[in-house]
Scaffold this active site. Structure first.
Site, short mmCIF file in Angstrom:
data_model
loop_
_atom_site.label_atom_id
_atom_site.label_comp_id
_atom_site.label_asym_id
_atom_site.label_seq_id
_atom_site.Cartn_x
_atom_site.Cartn_y
_atom_site.Cartn_z
N TRP A 136 -65.24 -19.46 -12.78
CA TRP A 136 -65.25 -18.02 -13.04
C TRP A 136 -65.35 -17.69 -14.53
CZ3 TRP A 136 -61.37 -17.56 -16.40
CH2 TRP A 136 -60.30 -18.47 -16.30
N LYS A 160 -72.00 -22.42 -4.79
CA LYS A 160 -70.64 -22.09 -4.34
C LYS A 160 -69.88 -21.66 -5.59
CE LYS A 160 -66.21 -22.40 -3.34
NZ LYS A 160 -65.40 -21.49 -4.17
N ALA A 162 -66.88 -19.47 -7.85
CA ALA A 162 -65.45 -19.23 -7.77
C ALA A 162 -65.18 -18.00 -6.90
CB ALA A 162 -64.87 -19.04 -9.16
N SER A 163 -64.09 -18.04 -6.16
CA SER A 163 -63.82 -16.99 -5.18
C SER A 163 -63.44 -15.65 -5.80
CB SER A 163 -62.70 -17.44 -4.23
OG SER A 163 -63.14 -18.53 -3.44
N GLY A 212 -65.53 -27.31 -13.69
CA GLY A 212 -64.25 -26.82 -13.24
C GLY A 212 -63.12 -27.76 -13.59
N SER A 213 -62.08 -27.73 -12.77
CA SER A 213 -60.88 -28.49 -13.04
C SER A 213 -61.07 -29.97 -12.73
CB SER A 213 -59.72 -27.95 -12.20
OG SER A 213 -59.93 -28.23 -10.82
N GLU A 234 -68.69 -31.39 -15.39
CA GLU A 234 -68.19 -30.87 -16.67
C GLU A 234 -66.81 -30.32 -16.38
OE1 GLU A 234 -66.76 -28.39 -19.03
OE2 GLU A 234 -68.54 -27.13 -18.86
N LEU A 235 -65.79 -31.04 -16.84
CA LEU A 235 -64.42 -30.72 -16.47
C LEU A 235 -63.67 -30.12 -17.65
CD1 LEU A 235 -63.81 -33.92 -14.30
CD2 LEU A 235 -64.77 -31.71 -13.62
N CYS A 268 -63.55 -24.22 -21.63
CA CYS A 268 -63.36 -25.66 -21.75
C CYS A 268 -63.67 -26.14 -23.16
CB CYS A 268 -64.25 -26.40 -20.75
SG CYS A 268 -63.85 -26.06 -19.03
N GLU A 365 -54.44 -29.10 -20.71
CA GLU A 365 -55.31 -28.08 -21.30
C GLU A 365 -54.65 -26.71 -21.21
OE1 GLU A 365 -59.92 -26.50 -20.89
OE2 GLU A 365 -59.00 -27.55 -19.20
#
Length: 461
Positions: A136, A160, A162-163, A212-213, A234-235, A268, A365
């Site tokens: 997001w 898909k 983020a909600s 994301g995470s 890519e975290l 990030c 983080e």
């Protein structure tokens, strides 16, 4: 987590959406597979025409979609409009360069002859439907930096998102459709995270990319590994920002603030750990803290706001827990360290010093406007502190000493080293990390080739 637009500036739920059922997901997978069979054969010139049209539409929409982004995840509206403009730039860059980046390559003539061939080509061919699991925090940019190269390479995309950004997700599907791309070229899947595993296991999905995470990355990588499918991850990141004695301290402190609080610190690649040589530590800390304290926190729709709310109540709680843990363990708060009064998920820009390895904020983080200051005795200690992290996304170094630059470039464990400036992604340069920040690269020629079948074509004599 419900699929809904919840305004983080006041906590109000504005729109909710039903998750797609199995029948609709199946219809979209069928459409993606069928579309790929024909879209893969389109010429680069046609793909470029469609991509530039999408870029034009996005620029026309940037005021409207900027407000949607701000409403959904709290980014200050000026930054949201800038994000849209950056996406249009990347779309045009790939439209202009994809054909050259994916042109057939001819190995050295001596090697061709040695193989017994009359001719050898290396050809880049698209893989098929690629699943993108996106976050997001940059709800347009994260998607476009996947979609532009993937579509220009001849792949089709399944998003898909983020909600908490469903309106942005649906906008992206509509954007590509309005530009003239066939319906199945880019589709948004309004589904929860629990549906990702089954979609990724489907044989029609050929690869996946996730930003994301770390837990989400592990889950996608595990399934993809089991299914033997290509992934790019890519975290997280806990990027160091190193300041040496020869640095321009005023400029370094000014850029440091932007590097820490861009997107309200929810990035990030935001600088998070500020490692300062002891000779200039006090002077830098004073300048940096003064600027952090002076930031304007407020309504993200206000053009003058510099720091908006965090994207969710849980996000603010997580950040508070990191700060509180550090303070209990002996850290000193130079500014901030608290939430302001009133509605919304705000947190004041914060600077912490006296950080030790036992504190969670040293290892984890901090996703929000919280900076940690470290004192380094010399270059060797600065490198040790910078590398004392599970993450390795990017890094920033401030020095006018060429030998120091060479040492940092050689020894910092990160996917990027930005000298006398802050980390920023650009379509022409590869982007990605090492260690627990993920693997693979986005953007540039490296990014567009990630989801290609690199094919050797050998002709006998």
């Amino acid at each position: 987590m419900p699929i809904a637009t919840v305004n983080p500036a006041n906590g109000e739920t504005l729109k909710t959406y039903e998750a797609m059922g199995e029948e609709e997901i199946e219809r979209r997978l069928q459409l993606a597979e069928a579309t790929f069979r024909t879209y893969r054969a389109t010429a680069f010139a046609e793909r470029a025409r469609l991509m530039k049209r999408a870029a034009d539409l996005l620029e026309e929409d940037q005021g409207e979609i900027g407000r949607v982004i701000t409403t959904e995840m709290g980014k200050p509206v000026k930054q949201a409009r800038a994000e849209a403009a950056k996406c249009a730039k990347a779309m045009r860059w790939y439209a202009d360069h994809a054909a050259d980046l994916l042109a057939d390559e001819e190995p050295a003539e001596a090697d061709v002859k040695d193989s017994g061939a009359s001719r050898v080509l290396v050809r880049y061919r698209p893989l098929g439907p690629v699943l993108a699991v996106m976050p997001w925090n940059f709800p347009l940019w994260q998607v476009i930096r996947f979609a532009a190269p993937a579509l220009m390479a001849g792949n089709v995309g399944l998003l898909k998102h983020a909600s908490n950004v469903p309106q942005t997700a649906l906008y992206l599907e509509d954007l590509f459709h309005r530009a003239g791309f066939t319906e199945g070229c880019f589709q948004t899947l309004l589904v929860g995270s629990a549906a990702v595993d089954d979609i990724l296991r489907d044989e029609r999905v050929k690869a996946a990319t996730l930003t994301g995470s770390e837990p989400a990355g592990r889950a996608v990588a595990s399934t993809a590994g089991e299914m033997v499918k290509k992934t790019v991850l890519e975290l997280g990141g806990s990027d160091p920002f190193v300041v040496m004695p020869s640095a321009d301290l005023d400029r370094a402190a000014e850029v440091a603030v932007t590097a820490r609080v861009q997107n309200t610190g929810q990035s990030c690649i935001a600088a998070k750990r500020f490692i300062v040589h002891t000779d200039v530590y006090d002077a830098f800390a004073e300048r940096f803290t003064e600027r952090m304290r002076a930031l304007r926190v407020g309504d993200p729709m206000d053009e003058d706001t510099e720091v908006g709310p965090l994207s969710s109540e849980q996000g603010r709680t997580d950040l508070e827990e990191l700060v509180d843990d550090a303070v209990r363990a002996g850290a000193t708060v130079l500014c901030g360290g608290e939430r302001p009064d009133g509605p919304g998920w705000y947190y004041r820009p914060t600077v912490l010093t006296g950080i030790t390895r036992e504190m969670r904020i040293h290892r984890e983080e901090a996703f929000g406007p919280v900076a940690t200051l470290y004192r380094a005795a010399d270059l060797d200690e600065a490198v040790l502190i910078a590398n004392d992290s599970a993450f390795g996304l990017s890094s920033n170094v401030w020095t006018r000493d060429g030998a120091e630059v060479d040492r940092f470039v050689r020894d910092l464990e990160a996917g990027g080293v930005y000298v006398n400036g802050m980390t920023a992604s650009h379509p022409a340069f590869p982007f990605g990390g090492v260690k627990r920040s993920g693997y693979g690269r986005e953007l540039s020629g490296h990014g567009i080739r990630e989801f290609c079948n690199i094919t050797t074509v050998w002709h006998g004599a």
